[in-house]
Structure formats: C-alpha cells, structure tokens
Design an enzyme around this catalytic site. Structure first.
Site, short mmCIF file in Angstrom:
data_model
loop_
_atom_site.label_atom_id
_atom_site.label_comp_id
_atom_site.label_asym_id
_atom_site.label_seq_id
_atom_site.Cartn_x
_atom_site.Cartn_y
_atom_site.Cartn_z
N ASP A 60 4.11 42.77 103.65
CA ASP A 60 3.85 42.45 102.25
C ASP A 60 3.66 40.94 102.08
O ASP A 60 4.57 40.17 102.32
CB ASP A 60 5.03 42.93 101.40
CG ASP A 60 4.74 42.89 99.91
OD1 ASP A 60 3.66 42.38 99.52
OD2 ASP A 60 5.59 43.36 99.13
N HIS A 79 3.05 39.77 99.12
CA HIS A 79 3.78 39.61 97.85
C HIS A 79 3.10 38.64 96.88
O HIS A 79 3.74 38.07 96.00
CB HIS A 79 5.21 39.14 98.13
CG HIS A 79 6.24 39.71 97.21
ND1 HIS A 79 6.84 38.98 96.19
CD2 HIS A 79 6.78 40.94 97.13
CE1 HIS A 79 7.71 39.74 95.55
NE2 HIS A 79 7.69 40.93 96.09
N GLU A 97 -0.15 43.90 102.39
CA GLU A 97 -0.03 44.24 100.97
C GLU A 97 -0.18 43.00 100.09
O GLU A 97 0.40 41.95 100.38
CB GLU A 97 1.34 44.88 100.73
CG GLU A 97 1.62 45.23 99.28
CD GLU A 97 2.93 45.96 99.11
OE1 GLU A 97 3.50 45.90 98.01
OE2 GLU A 97 3.39 46.62 100.08
N GLU A 142 0.35 47.05 92.84
CA GLU A 142 1.60 47.15 92.09
C GLU A 142 1.55 46.38 90.78
O GLU A 142 2.32 46.69 89.86
CB GLU A 142 2.78 46.68 92.94
CG GLU A 142 2.80 45.19 93.21
CD GLU A 142 3.92 44.79 94.17
OE1 GLU A 142 4.87 44.13 93.71
OE2 GLU A 142 3.84 45.17 95.36
N HIS A 180 3.83 52.30 94.59
CA HIS A 180 4.86 51.26 94.60
C HIS A 180 6.11 51.81 93.94
O HIS A 180 6.04 52.43 92.88
CB HIS A 180 4.31 50.06 93.81
CG HIS A 180 5.24 48.91 93.67
ND1 HIS A 180 5.87 48.60 92.48
CD2 HIS A 180 5.61 47.95 94.56
CE1 HIS A 180 6.59 47.51 92.65
NE2 HIS A 180 6.46 47.08 93.89
#
Length: 384
Positions: free
Chosen positions: A185, A187, A211, A237, A287
């Site tokens: 991720d 993020h 991700e 997400e 998510h």
C-alpha cells in the site's frame, strides 16, 4: 406496509459509528456509516438524511431511498455524504434480508462462490517487523498479507528511502515464499516520480498489487505509472461513487478496485461499481479497515460479484485499540477464517447479530479518533 419508525447512532471504540434502524413490524437493521476520523461529521449527515428522507417511509424501497438521498440534495458526493448514505443503505438491506429470511446476496442475484479469500495487515503505519509478522499470519493459515510501502516520503526522496522499501518487501518475500501474496500500500503518500521509482524497484519481488500509488486526485497519471511496471495497480478507497470510478475504468490503468462499503454509497452503489468493473476486466477487492457491519456488507457484495478477488478485513489491525471486530457480535463465529478464506454468509440480512447491550455500554466511553498529522523534516505537512 412496514415503515421506518426510529433510528439510533452509536459511536464506539476504536473509531466506528453504528446505525440502528427500527421498523413498525419490529425488524431491526444495522449499518456502519463512518469516515475514519470524521465520525461527528458523518453523524450529523446521517441525522439530516434520516430526518428529511427516510423516517416514516417504507424500508423496502432501497433504490428509491438511495436516489432521494443522493439526488435530493443540490450538492452531492464526497466522503461525508456518501458514507452517511452508505450506512443507511446497509441498514435498509439488512432489514430487507431479514424480512425475506434471506442473506442480502440472495436478493442481489445469488452466490457466485462458496467462500471468500481474505488478507491481513502487517507492519503498522510506519512499517516495521514485517517479515516476522508475515510468518505469523501464514502460520495462522492466511495466504495473503498487506503492508505499507513506506512512512512519509518527500516529493523526490533519496535512493535510501527506495531501498528501505525494497528491503522490507524482500524480507517478507523471503520469509513467506512465492506461494503467499503480498499487497503493498502506497497509501497516497507517494508523489508521481517516487511512485514510478518504487514500482520499478519493487517489481522483482512480485507484489500482488501496489495500492493507491498516487492520491485519487491524481488518477490521471496512473497510465503513466502503469507504463513503468507489470505489477497490478489498485485504487479506490477514497472514491465514493460510480462516477468517481469512470476515469480509471476508461484509462485502463487500474487492475483492482477497492471501493469501501461504508464510504462509496453502501451495498447499492458498490454492487453497481463492481458490475462496471467487470465490463472493463477489473477485479474487486473492497476496502475494509473498519468494523463488523462494514465487513459483513463487503462479504454480501463479494459473494454475488464474480470479479471479487480478495477481501480486506481488520481483525487485529494496528488501528483497533481497545476494541476489535468480533467484540460487537453475539455470534463471533460469523467471521471464522480457514485456510485464508471465510465462508459466505448464509444468515438473513447482513448475516450478523449485533450485541446491542455491549454496543450501548461501549458507546458511553469517549471516542475521538483522528489520524496523526505527519510532517516532513522542514516542518511542512506530509501525507499520512
């Protein structure tokens, strides 16, 4: 005709907001409308939507309720309003499933699978001890894990920062071998130039996906990043409706979408997003670093979506301090994991029974979770 008579909201540890709907025929539905760190804002939005659009109406008209809550306001979309709609939508589907004595996925076309693969977080916000934690998860039977790629990064950071991310992934790969999938991720912490460098550097260790390689407001650069790697790209997400997903489907750069059942308009909207993704040969992996109602909602959509690949779940995640997912359930076997999978839900509605007495007790405790504000060495705000 049954009508919705009242609702209650419960803010509970670690950082969740639960919604309870009641009907004239005594059926109760539960939803989880929350934005992590913005629970008070979403609470106000739920109250506004419930009082103006939902109370006193037939709970069965779910699509019409969704349209009224979304289109009834001149200003629409975004995390707060879509999360409020999501929690109400979940609760309405819970009521409908219980009314017909069927799990929600049966009302959405039926099961496409017998079980759903899940993955587990390792390593925390600033990833550390990832190899050791990965080994423990694999020993517990999981076949996939996910970790943050980095802590905060500068817009153009040092070779050492890239190498540190590579070293962590290499350690995990060496610890678990080639049979285990590893999601990485970014993020939204990573700028476009660093995303390109990281993707190329991590590729030899074959992560399952990278991700959110850039923030969603920069989704237009995903095709450029995709040109630098064969690693599947995941995002979603922080995208809240099918209209938010249009661009990433059309530009062809994303391989895995991650809408959140508590942020992206609930079951009604995410099922539509999943069907859109199927048409573009894009997989679904919702998510869900949230609570039991959100997870139950994810599994209902996963069950009836042929392109669902794997499900995030937050049991023992680093955010879950003071309380965890199973604490709020009467039957804690609802999310039993075996060989890296969870059985598809077969009980009516969302397939879980909430422990209302425990919820009320926990709602008396103070909850004020906000994500940390990170800063660079020069004092400027960094992406968390």
């Amino acid at each position: 005709m049954s009508k919705i008579t009242e609702y209650e909201l419960f803010e509970v540890p670690p950082r969740w907001l639960f919604l309870k709907l009641e009907t004239t025929d005594g059926v109760v539905g539960w939803g989880e409308p929350v934005v992590e760190g913005r629970a008070h804002s979403v609470r106000a939005a739920v109250e506004e939507l419930m009082d103006n659009y939902v109370l006193g109406t037939d709970p069965a008209a779910i699509e019409d309720h969704w349209q009224a809550m979304y289109r009834g306001g001149f200003y629409r979309g975004g995390p707060v309003l879509m999360s409020a709609i999501a929690g109400i939508d979940q609760a309405l589907w819970d009521i409908k499933g219980k009314h017909f004595g069927a799990p929600v996925h049966e009302l959405l076309g039926g099961a496409t699978r017998d079980r759903m693969r899940v993955y587990q977080w390792i390593g925390g916000d600033r990833p550390s001890e990832v190899a050791e934690q990965a080994e423990l998860k694999v020993e517990a039977g999981l076949t996939a894990v996910k970790m943050n790629a980095t802590a905060e990064l500068e817009r153009i950071d040092t070779p050492a920062s890239v190498q540190a991310a590579v070293n962590r992934l290499e350690e995990v790969r060496e610890a678990v071998g080639p049979e285990i999938d590893i999601g990485v991720d970014f993020h939204g912490r990573v700028s476009k130039p660093m995303a390109k460098r990281l993707a190329k550097a991590l590729e030899p260790y074959e992560p399952m996906f990278i991700e959110e390689p850039v923030l969603p407001e920069h989704n237009d650069v995903l095709p450029e990043i995709a040109q630098h790697t064969t690693i599947p790209i995941a995002t979603g997400e922080r995208m809240y409706s099918r209209w938010d997903f249009k661009q990433v489907f059309e530009n062809g750069a994303v391989d895995l979408i991650q809408p959140d059942l508590s942020h992206a308009g609930g079951i009604t909207e995410v099922k539509k997003i999943a069907s859109m993704a199927e048409a573009y040969d894009v997989a679904l992996a919702p998510h869900c670093p949230l609570g039991p109602i959100a997870l139950a909602s994810c599994l209902q959509v996963d069950t009836c979506s042929p392109n669902a690949l794997i499900q995030e779940q937050s049991l023992n995640i680093h955010y879950n301090q003071r309380n965890d997912v199973l604490d709020y359930l009467e039957d804690k076997s609802a999310f039993e994991y075996e060989d890296g999978y969870v059985a598809v839900p077969d009980e009516p509605g969302l397939g879980i029974q909430m422990d209302e007495q425990y919820i009320r007790k926990q709602a008396e405790r103070p909850v004020n979770w906000h994500n940390p504000v990170w800063r660079h060495e020069d004092g400027s705000v960094a992406e968390w």
